[in-house]
Design an enzyme around this catalytic site. Structure first.
Site, mmCIF file in Angstrom:
data_model
loop_
_atom_site.group_PDB
_atom_site.id
_atom_site.type_symbol
_atom_site.label_atom_id
_atom_site.label_comp_id
_atom_site.label_asym_id
_atom_site.label_seq_id
_atom_site.Cartn_x
_atom_site.Cartn_y
_atom_site.Cartn_z
ATOM 1 N N LYS A 121 -27.299 18.284 0.384
ATOM 2 C CA LYS A 121 -28.661 17.763 0.603
ATOM 3 C C LYS A 121 -29.686 18.675 -0.071
ATOM 4 O O LYS A 121 -30.680 18.203 -0.638
ATOM 5 C CB LYS A 121 -28.965 17.648 2.103
ATOM 6 N N THR B 107 -33.154 16.796 5.444
ATOM 7 C CA THR B 107 -32.782 17.343 6.747
ATOM 8 C C THR B 107 -33.281 18.776 6.909
ATOM 9 O O THR B 107 -33.504 19.479 5.917
ATOM 10 C CB THR B 107 -31.240 17.325 6.879
ATOM 11 N N ASP B 108 -33.375 19.218 8.149
ATOM 12 C CA ASP B 108 -33.739 20.624 8.392
ATOM 13 C C ASP B 108 -32.566 21.572 8.085
ATOM 14 O O ASP B 108 -32.767 22.784 7.955
ATOM 15 C CB ASP B 108 -34.233 20.827 9.838
ATOM 16 N N GLU B 109 -31.344 21.013 7.950
ATOM 17 C CA GLU B 109 -30.171 21.886 7.740
ATOM 18 C C GLU B 109 -30.234 22.628 6.415
ATOM 19 O O GLU B 109 -29.524 23.623 6.234
ATOM 20 C CB GLU B 109 -28.875 21.077 7.818
ATOM 21 N N TYR C 207 -22.311 19.875 3.612
ATOM 22 C CA TYR C 207 -23.318 18.816 3.783
ATOM 23 C C TYR C 207 -24.708 19.350 3.462
ATOM 24 O O TYR C 207 -25.450 18.769 2.653
ATOM 25 C CB TYR C 207 -23.281 18.278 5.228
HETATM 26 P P1 NAD Z 1 -25.433 7.600 8.385
HETATM 27 O O1 NAD Z 1 -24.212 8.341 7.995
HETATM 28 O O2 NAD Z 1 -25.500 6.934 9.710
HETATM 29 O O3 NAD Z 1 -25.719 6.444 7.303
HETATM 30 C C1 NAD Z 1 -25.617 6.670 5.922
HETATM 31 C C2 NAD Z 1 -25.685 5.314 5.216
HETATM 32 O O4 NAD Z 1 -25.624 5.542 3.806
HETATM 33 C C3 NAD Z 1 -24.522 4.388 5.575
HETATM 34 O O5 NAD Z 1 -24.994 3.078 5.784
HETATM 35 C C4 NAD Z 1 -23.638 4.438 4.327
HETATM 36 O O6 NAD Z 1 -22.891 3.261 4.112
HETATM 37 C C5 NAD Z 1 -24.686 4.647 3.233
HETATM 38 N N1 NAD Z 1 -24.125 5.269 2.033
HETATM 39 C C6 NAD Z 1 -23.319 6.364 1.963
HETATM 40 N N2 NAD Z 1 -23.024 6.626 0.680
HETATM 41 C C7 NAD Z 1 -23.668 5.702 -0.077
HETATM 42 C C8 NAD Z 1 -23.775 5.468 -1.471
HETATM 43 N N3 NAD Z 1 -23.136 6.235 -2.357
HETATM 44 N N4 NAD Z 1 -24.541 4.432 -1.901
HETATM 45 C C9 NAD Z 1 -25.198 3.631 -1.015
HETATM 46 N N5 NAD Z 1 -25.111 3.800 0.320
HETATM 47 C C10 NAD Z 1 -24.373 4.827 0.783
HETATM 48 O O7 NAD Z 1 -26.634 8.615 8.177
HETATM 49 P P2 NAD Z 1 -27.975 8.780 9.018
HETATM 50 O O8 NAD Z 1 -27.724 9.647 10.165
HETATM 51 O O9 NAD Z 1 -28.585 7.441 9.205
HETATM 52 O O10 NAD Z 1 -28.831 9.622 7.966
HETATM 53 C C11 NAD Z 1 -29.646 8.944 6.994
HETATM 54 C C12 NAD Z 1 -30.311 9.984 6.127
HETATM 55 O O11 NAD Z 1 -31.105 10.844 6.949
HETATM 56 C C13 NAD Z 1 -29.327 10.914 5.408
HETATM 57 O O12 NAD Z 1 -29.828 11.156 4.124
HETATM 58 C C14 NAD Z 1 -29.309 12.176 6.245
HETATM 59 O O13 NAD Z 1 -29.030 13.290 5.448
HETATM 60 C C15 NAD Z 1 -30.733 12.189 6.753
HETATM 61 N N6 NAD Z 1 -30.950 12.868 8.048
HETATM 62 C C16 NAD Z 1 -30.191 12.559 9.132
HETATM 63 C C17 NAD Z 1 -30.465 13.149 10.366
HETATM 64 C C18 NAD Z 1 -29.655 12.829 11.617
HETATM 65 O O14 NAD Z 1 -29.854 13.473 12.639
HETATM 66 N N7 NAD Z 1 -28.780 11.844 11.599
HETATM 67 C C19 NAD Z 1 -31.510 14.063 10.484
HETATM 68 C C20 NAD Z 1 -32.254 14.379 9.343
HETATM 69 C C21 NAD Z 1 -31.977 13.746 8.140
HETATM 70 O O1 DAU Z 2 -30.433 18.692 11.834
HETATM 71 C C1 DAU Z 2 -30.333 17.453 11.197
HETATM 72 C C2 DAU Z 2 -28.884 17.089 11.061
HETATM 73 O O2 DAU Z 2 -28.429 16.749 12.368
HETATM 74 C C3 DAU Z 2 -28.623 15.943 10.095
HETATM 75 O O3 DAU Z 2 -28.991 16.347 8.809
HETATM 76 C C4 DAU Z 2 -27.144 15.556 10.107
HETATM 77 O O4 DAU Z 2 -26.958 14.418 9.291
HETATM 78 C C5 DAU Z 2 -26.749 15.231 11.524
HETATM 79 O O5 DAU Z 2 -25.378 14.952 11.561
HETATM 80 C C6 DAU Z 2 -27.081 16.382 12.470
HETATM 81 O O6 DAU Z 2 -26.243 17.530 12.192
HETATM 82 P P1 DAU Z 2 -25.615 18.423 13.394
HETATM 83 O O7 DAU Z 2 -24.418 19.079 12.871
HETATM 84 O O8 DAU Z 2 -26.662 19.249 14.034
HETATM 85 O O9 DAU Z 2 -25.269 17.219 14.425
HETATM 86 P P2 DAU Z 2 -23.979 16.928 15.324
HETATM 87 O O10 DAU Z 2 -24.315 15.769 16.183
HETATM 88 O O11 DAU Z 2 -22.734 16.874 14.525
HETATM 89 O O12 DAU Z 2 -23.907 18.238 16.232
HETATM 90 C C7 DAU Z 2 -24.987 18.618 17.054
HETATM 91 C C8 DAU Z 2 -24.598 19.899 17.758
HETATM 92 O O13 DAU Z 2 -23.531 19.621 18.671
HETATM 93 C C9 DAU Z 2 -24.081 20.978 16.831
HETATM 94 O O14 DAU Z 2 -24.460 22.251 17.332
HETATM 95 C C10 DAU Z 2 -22.555 20.842 16.914
HETATM 96 C C11 DAU Z 2 -22.366 20.390 18.358
HETATM 97 N N1 DAU Z 2 -21.198 19.528 18.604
HETATM 98 C C12 DAU Z 2 -21.026 18.425 17.815
HETATM 99 C C13 DAU Z 2 -19.947 17.601 18.017
HETATM 100 C C14 DAU Z 2 -19.734 16.389 17.128
HETATM 101 C C15 DAU Z 2 -20.335 19.811 19.649
HETATM 102 O O15 DAU Z 2 -20.522 20.804 20.377
HETATM 103 N N2 DAU Z 2 -19.277 18.987 19.859
HETATM 104 C C16 DAU Z 2 -19.026 17.900 19.068
HETATM 105 O O16 DAU Z 2 -18.020 17.210 19.293
#
Ligand code: NAD
Ligand code: DAU
Length: 351
Positions: free
Chosen positions: A163, A133-135, A159
């Site tokens: 990562k 992730t970019d975080e 988180y």
């Molecule tokens: P998500 O939370 O929707 O899904 C995570 C999945 O991993 C789920 O199916 C869960 O059951 C599985 N899981 C959790 N713990 C596990 C374990 N110990 N063993 C096997 N499976 C397990 O997450 P997502 O949003 O699909 O993110 C997927 C990946 O991409 C993550 O690594 C996250 O850090 C990364 N990522 C997410 C975003 C985003 O915006 N959502 C952006 C950049 C990177």
């Molecule tokens: O940047 C990549 C990341 O993006 C991934 O690594 C994470 O897995 C993914 O969850 C996401 O993280 P963020 O914290 O940026 O996403 P989230 O959707 O939780 O929040 C997006 C923005 O919106 C953030 O500035 C917080 C704000 N927010 C979020 C929620 C849930 C609100 O203002 N209200 C809310 O209820």
């Protein structure tokens, strides 16, 4: 030829599984623990596909991972599995340490043993791809340049720290043991199958239900939004052509404040199902340690591998709204149960 995907029942993983099987003949093994975020309904339609196999289990379970590697002899392991929600990592960081750090360590150890036992050609061709992730880069001011692959890691939430630790382990396994690794650092994704704890599906489902739209702080935080299928395509490109040991940033070139996101979404919904959605916006207490701005410089992946995002934010948001409206059963099954508990805990009656 087989690939092993972990976390393929989650949001991005499931989108990846669909897109991979849509364009490849290789077998795909999906190892997923099915936490609250994992959902087999995200994989509907694949049950009878002979190229697909689901394994219910944990990446931290070394005996299981070892057995899977020996049995299926994958040419690549793609690690999507993670605890992924920042707010949950603030409430309960333990699970993040366990899966995102210990789990990745255990996975890497088993992959290392498997890879070292392969014949030379197979060893050269093998890849371990860490989805990150970019975080991990921390936060930007409004005028800072976007994150590049050389930006130092400065994670700010449990988180992000978990990562970052995993990424460092992946880097060390390449540097120390020569494991052929790749790491991708992606910005905020949105699209089908996203669990509605994340901003866009949360706002969308709350708006449709006439519930408040919670915006943390003053809504000026900025994220760089990428439609999930663009991310999946980038991962495939990195897997096929990425240089071993490298990291690649993936982003949408699409920075929006949270207020811009909520306003755009409200306008779009008002076109489809007329109502004053903007009136539902409610400012709520800020997330502790809330990163102000993320932005990705994706020059490297564009110049080296020829990838760039195809969807504009407006197209992606329209497609996302359409998908949620067309999948009421998926939504109903998600918003009952664990989700109710999360919303009650996180928003304490605000939404
Ligand atoms: P998500 O939370 O929707 O899904 C995570 C999945 O991993 C789920 O199916 C869960 O059951 C599985 N899981 C959790 N713990 C596990 C374990 N110990 N063993 C096997 N499976 C397990 O997450 P997502 O949003 O699909 O993110 C997927 C990946 O991409 C993550 O690594 C996250 O850090 C990364 N990522 C997410 C975003 C985003 O915006 N959502 C952006 C950049 C990177
Ligand atoms: O940047 C990549 C990341 O993006 C991934 O690594 C994470 O897995 C993914 O969850 C996401 O993280 P963020 O914290 O940026 O996403 P989230 O959707 O939780 O929040 C997006 C923005 O919106 C953030 O500035 C917080 C704000 N927010 C979020 C929620 C849930 C609100 O203002 N209200 C809310 O209820």
């Amino acid at each position: 030829m087989t690939i092993l995907v972990t976390g393929g029942a989650g949001f991005i993983g499931a989108n990846f599984v669909h897109s991979w099987l849509g364009s490849h003949s290789e077998t795909l093994i999906n190892l997923d623990k099915l936490t609250y975020a994992g959902n087999l309904a995200n994989l509907t339609g694949l049950e009878t596909d002979p190229r697909y196999q689901f394994i219910h289990g944990d990446i931290a379970d070394r005996a299981l991972v070892s057995n899977l590697l020996t049995t299926h002899q994958p040419t690549a392991v793609l690690n999507f599995a993670a605890e992924s929600h920042v707010d949950r990592s603030i409430q309960s960081p333990g699970a993040f340490i366990q899966t995102n750090i210990v789990g990745v360590f255990n996975l890497l150890e088993e992959v290392r043993g498997y890879w070292q036992g392969l014949a030379e050609l197979a060893r050269d061709q093998f890849r371990f791809l860490q989805i990150s992730t970019d975080e991990v880069y921390g936060t930007l001011t409004p005028t800072d340049p976007a994150f590049s692959e050389t930006t130092p890691y400065r994670p700010n939430s449990p988180y992000a720290a978990s990562k970052a630790a995993a990424d460092h382990l992946v880097r060390a396994y390449h540097h120390t043991y020569g494991l052929p690794t790749l790491t991708t650092n992606c910005s905020n994704n949105y699209g089908p199958y996203q669990y509605p704890e994340k901003l866009i599906p949360l706002l969308l489902l709350n708006a449709l239900a006439g519930k408040p739209l919670p915006i943390y702080g003053n809504g000026t935080n900025i994220r760089d939004w990428l439609y999930v299928t663009d991310h999946c395509e980038a991962i495939q490109v990195v897997l096929a052509q990425g240089r071993v040991g490298e990291t690649y940033n993936i982003g949408g070139n699409n920075e929006k404040t949270n207020l811009e996101v909520v306003h755009t979404l409200c306008d779009l919904l008002a076109e489809i199902k007329p109502r004053d959605y903007q009136a539902l916006i409610q400012f709520v207490p800020d997330r502790p340690g809330h990163d102000l701005r993320y932005a990705i410089d994706a020059t490297k992946i564009t110049q080296e591998l020829g990838w760039w995002p195809r969807m504009t934010f407006e197209q992606g948001l329209r497609a996302t709204v359409g998908w949620y409206l067309e999948h009421p059963h998926w939504v109903d099954s998600i918003i009952s149960g664990e989700y109710q508990h999360w919303v009650a805990t996180q928003y304490q009656g605000q939404s």
